[in-house]
Design a protein around this motif. Structure first.
Motif: not given
Length: 283
Positions: A193-212
């Motif tokens: 899921g996602m918390d929000c999409l702002v522009g070109e950035t997805l903000y989500n629960r910490v740990g999302t970025y390393p998984i992506a």
């Protein structure tokens, strides 16, 4: 009701940001039971309490969108009496809740189309939309294996694993966050899921970025799903939340600091698609 909802949001008793937004919208209905001398007083109280609920978690885009919409619709209704104002508030609350709930259902339906029989997927944290998509896919005859990260330190992934374990046709496996790279190679896709999409950035629960980042390195498609209410087109500045150190370590830290950020930022170039009620946006 409003005070209790603010406390619940601040303490993160509810993991799904869509559920948080719906509860916060419903909380404003408390104002329809209060007495006001003038319609101006009522409108000011709507704005004040809406702001209080919104500030309970400044990182929640859907919370921001919901209360911005409610206050705008009450003002645009231009009520001439307190009763007209209360009716306008009730109608606005009903509309935003329908948009969120309907948006989640439509997003889940679109997402289910990406899930094929026998797939192995990895999901992170807790998302009511992801769960609904999996359930819908299974109802259509699909069987899935799902790796679920614990999402430390709040451990919301355990809630996800229990939820999925109750769905016939789903075989969930709970893993620690740091093991995601070990199991991603076995996966057909990542779905979260996602918390929000702002522009070109997805903000989500910490740990999302390393998984992506790991999924991109391993050529594992990554899909993110959620209501379109979580897409922000302006006027919103994301503020990360830093949770108490006690969530990470119960005993006092000696001679070292503890950081406990709630969210991280993932560039959309690492994603294959963001799926909302309007369909998929590919990158």
């Amino acid at each position: 009701m409003i005070d209790e909802t603010v406390a619940e949001i601040e303490e993160m008793q509810t993991h799904s940001s869509s559920v948080v937004a719906v509860k916060a919208a419903r909380a404003l209905s408390e104002l329809t039971g209060r007495e006001y001398a003038t319609v101006e007083e009522f409108v000011r109280d709507v704005e004040r309490n809406s702001s209080v609920l919104r500030r309970a978690n400044p990182s929640h885009a859907s919370l921001y969108n919901v209360h911005r919409t409610i206050t705008r619709e009450v003002e645009e209704a231009d009520p001439q009496t307190v009763e007209e104002g209360k009716a306008a508030l009730t109608a606005a609350i009903d509309r935003v809740i329908e948009r969120i709930d309907g948006g989640k259902k439509r997003a889940a339906a679109h997402t289910a189309d990406y899930l094929e029989d026998g797939m192995t997927i990895l999901t992170h944290d807790y998302s009511s939309t992801v769960n609904a998509a999996i359930e819908r896919a299974v109802d259509g005859g699909v069987s899935l294996s799902v790796y679920v990260t614990e999402a430390r330190p709040r451990l919301a992934g355990r809630k996800t694993a229990r939820k999925l374990a109750a769905i016939e046709g789903v075989e969930p496996t709970l893993i620690v966050d740091s093991a995601s790279g070990t199991y991603l190679g076995e996966c057909d896709c990542v779905l979260m899921g996602m918390d929000c999409l702002v522009g070109e950035t997805l903000y989500n629960r910490v740990g999302t970025y390393p998984i992506a980042a790991t999924a991109a390195d391993l050529d594992v498609p990554m899909y993110v799903t959620g209501s379109g209410a979580k897409l922000i087109d302006g006027g919103f500045v994301f503020e990360n939340e830093y949770r108490p150190a006690s969530e990470v370590l119960l005993e006092p830290a000696e001679d070292f600091a503890i950081e406990n950020p709630m969210y991280d930022a993932t560039p959309v170039r690492l994603l294959d698609a963001i799926i909302t009620d309007d369909g998929a946006m590919s990158f």
